[in-house]
Design an enzyme around this catalytic site. Structure first.
Site, PDB file in Angstrom:
ATOM      1  N   GLU A   1       9.651   8.352 -17.015  1.00 26.58           N
ATOM      2  CA  GLU A   1       8.280   8.868 -17.183  1.00 26.58           C
ATOM      3  C   GLU A   1       7.770   8.602 -18.595  1.00 26.58           C
ATOM      4  O   GLU A   1       6.636   8.163 -18.798  1.00 26.58           O
ATOM      5  CB  GLU A   1       8.237  10.375 -16.900  1.00 26.58           C
ATOM      6  CG  GLU A   1       8.288  10.713 -15.424  1.00 26.58           C
ATOM      7  CD  GLU A   1       8.434  12.208 -15.159  1.00 26.58           C
ATOM      8  OE1 GLU A   1       8.444  12.582 -13.988  1.00 26.58           O
ATOM      9  OE2 GLU A   1       8.553  12.995 -16.125  1.00 26.58           O
TER      10      GLU A   1
ATOM     11  N   HIS B   1       0.838  -1.219   0.000  1.00 29.14           N
ATOM     12  CA  HIS B   1       0.000   0.000   0.000  1.00 29.14           C
ATOM     13  C   HIS B   1       0.864   1.257   0.000  1.00 29.14           C
ATOM     14  O   HIS B   1       0.440   2.302   0.511  1.00 29.14           O
ATOM     15  CB  HIS B   1      -0.949   0.037   1.206  1.00 29.14           C
ATOM     16  CG  HIS B   1      -1.664  -1.255   1.443  1.00 29.14           C
ATOM     17  ND1 HIS B   1      -2.842  -1.561   0.821  1.00 29.14           N
ATOM     18  CD2 HIS B   1      -1.336  -2.327   2.206  1.00 29.14           C
ATOM     19  CE1 HIS B   1      -3.233  -2.777   1.209  1.00 29.14           C
ATOM     20  NE2 HIS B   1      -2.323  -3.260   2.034  1.00 29.14           N
TER      21      HIS B   1
ATOM     22  N   SER C   1      15.198  21.349 -16.191  1.00 32.58           N
ATOM     23  CA  SER C   1      14.050  22.209 -16.426  1.00 32.58           C
ATOM     24  C   SER C   1      14.523  23.507 -17.072  1.00 32.58           C
ATOM     25  O   SER C   1      15.608  23.994 -16.772  1.00 32.58           O
ATOM     26  CB  SER C   1      13.369  22.508 -15.084  1.00 32.58           C
ATOM     27  OG  SER C   1      12.647  23.716 -15.163  1.00 32.58           O
TER      28      SER C   1
ATOM     29  N   LYS D   1      16.449  21.586 -10.962  1.00 30.69           N
ATOM     30  CA  LYS D   1      15.745  20.333 -11.230  1.00 30.69           C
ATOM     31  C   LYS D   1      16.569  19.292 -11.976  1.00 30.69           C
ATOM     32  O   LYS D   1      17.341  19.610 -12.873  1.00 30.69           O
ATOM     33  CB  LYS D   1      14.497  20.641 -12.071  1.00 30.69           C
ATOM     34  CG  LYS D   1      13.482  21.478 -11.334  1.00 30.69           C
ATOM     35  CD  LYS D   1      12.491  20.645 -10.583  1.00 30.69           C
ATOM     36  CE  LYS D   1      11.410  20.241 -11.554  1.00 30.69           C
ATOM     37  NZ  LYS D   1      10.503  19.299 -10.969  1.00 30.69           N
TER      38      LYS D   1
END
Ligand code: ARG
Length: 457
Positions: free
Chosen positions: A288, A154, A275, A281
């Site tokens: 992704e 979970h 970024s 970043k």
């Protein structure tokens, strides 16, 4: 020139041609088309259906076309499909003999054979990529042998594990994929050639000659099925979809574990992006994107299943829709598997963080309950006592590792001094020596077994 224009008074409309033509995408089949035609011509010659000299001319002509395309001297254009292109080119080069190539054959068994040959080598390519991916996971698992990592259920910390266990779990998934791809490849390796348009042929062909030349295990047993079966495309796409599903889970774990919040993994600069506005970043664009491609690959599976649904026997033009989705899915799955294999080689397990995290948030609570149960307390009661200890720790800002033996004893007299050792993360992980468990010993055995299964391929 169209292969079938004799029957027609007027030429096809330009837009109908553009809609109907498959050359823009089936030109990828040029090599397998020529290879299958060489086998067919060899068989026609050996069975005396065409003369020795015509056969020789055809084979020589086809081989020359093959080299010219391979060398970039001949551009593939100006025909309805790759089969028409090769045949037209052959007739251009050797004249009437070339017109005999299509004896005892139809484009229906031709395209089914060509595409099987193509997809068969795609299965082989996918196998190689998967093998490489599992090798990368083995490296990571071996590196993780001397570290711990929390296991989650979970997405809440559950139990400490030897860190290699995490990577081995993915090796198991991809080894199953490797088995599945191998089985699919074996099942699809039967030859449609010789099925003719749909009902076989009246020429005295020998289908085994072609099957042997093209390395098929046998000719297909039913010509109607042979020309209309595209199960193998659906199977490739299913296999690819499940691989994509497994990859997407690994991507998700990598994305999550490489966040500042988790700090378990560091993806190398080579496989990260930045970024345009936020200078600090370091983004996990690669996993992704890979996660995102899963939907696209599933889409191609849905498309072929829907295309073959309710198609009457035998060949129907709908089946031309089998190719573009396949080509795209193949490109996406191979590049994803290959990139993941590289990314894994370039990922660092932040062992101090993962090992420390493996003790936190009461990851070792199960072991406290097991301790009491092993001393005779029914497990359900041991669970309840441990629950109280956890509640006490939460209210008082304590954890299971900084509790003294006396404090444990205040909850139950069964606790002895050894409880303080039992609750160390490394001991909890290494206590899980059951077959397939998360102890270092079990993980080492798992790695060995993974290596043995991989070596069979
Ligand atoms: N381009 C066609 C395909 O990919 C080749 C088979 C054509 N056969 C036919 N009867 N029109 O399916």
């Amino acid at each position: 020139m169209k292969l079938w224009e004799g029957r027609f008074e007027k030429p096809t409309a330009k837009n109908a041609d553009a809609y109907n033509d498959s050359l823009p995408f089936d030109k990828k089949l040029w090599a397998v088309d020529i290879t299958a035609s060489v086998a067919h011509a060899t068989m026609l010659k050996e069975c005396n259906i065409i003369s020795e000299s015509d056969g020789a001319l055809i084979i020589e002509g086809l081989n020359a076309i093959y080299s010219d395309i391979a060398d970039g001297k001949l551009q593939i254009a100006g025909a309805e499909d790759i089969h028409s292109f090769v045949e037209n080119e052959l007739v251009k080069r050797i004249g009437d003999a070339g017109k005999k190539l299509h004896t005892a054959r139809s484009r229906n068994d031709q395209v089914a054979t060509d595409f099987r040959l193509y997809v068969r080598s795609s299965f082989d390519g996918l196998k190689e990529s998967l093998k490489n991916l599992v090798s990368s996971l083995i490296l990571r698992a071996e590196d993780g042998l001397d570290a711990l990592i929390p296991g989650y259920t979970h997405l809440r910390k559950a139990q400490p594990m030897c860190a290699g266990h995490f990577f081995n779990a993915y090796s198991e998934m991809f080894l199953r994929d490797l088995d599945r791809v191998t089985e699919s490849r074996e099942r699809m390796n039967v030859m449609p050639l010789g099925s003719g348009a749909l009902a076989g042929t009246s020429y005295p062909i020998d289908r085994n000659i072609c099957a042997d030349l093209l390395n098929f295990s046998k000719p297909c047993d039913n010509s109607l099925d042979g020309v209309s079966d595209r199960d193998f495309v659906a199977e490739y796409l299913f296999d690819a979809s499940l691989i994509a599903a497994h990859l997407s889970r690994l991507c998700e774990d990598i994305i999550l574990y490489s966040t500042e919040e988790f700090g378990y993994f560091e993806i190398s600069d080579e496989y990260s992006t930045g970024s345009s506005i936020m200078p600090q970043k370091k983004n996990p664009d690669i996993p992704e994107l890979m996660r995102g491609k899963t939907g696209r690959i599933y889409g191609h599976l849905m498309a072929i299943l829907t295309t073959i649904k309710a198609i009457p026997l035998a060949y129907n033009k709908d089946l031309q829709e089998d190719k573009e989705g396949f080509f795209d899915a193949e490109k996406q799955i191979i590049s994803s598997v290959d990139i993941m294999a590289e990314l894994l080689k370039n990922i660092t397990l932040r062992k101090n963080n993962t090992t420390a995290a493996a003790e936190g948030e009461f990851c070792c609570a199960t072991d406290v309950a097991d301790y009491l149960a092993k001393k005779g307390m029914p497990f359900r009661s041991a669970h309840a006592v441990t629950g109280k200890i956890v509640r006490f720790c939460i209210s008082n800002g304590r954890n299971l590792q900084d509790m003294t033996a006396d404090e444990y004893r205040s909850f139950d007299p069964l606790f002895c001094d050894d409880i303080c050792d039992i609750v160390k993360g490394v001991n909890c992980a290494n206590a899980r020596t059951s077959f397939g468990g998360a102890s270092k010993k079990s993980v080492e055995e798992n790695i060995l077994s993974i290596k043995q299964r991989l070596a069979k391929y």
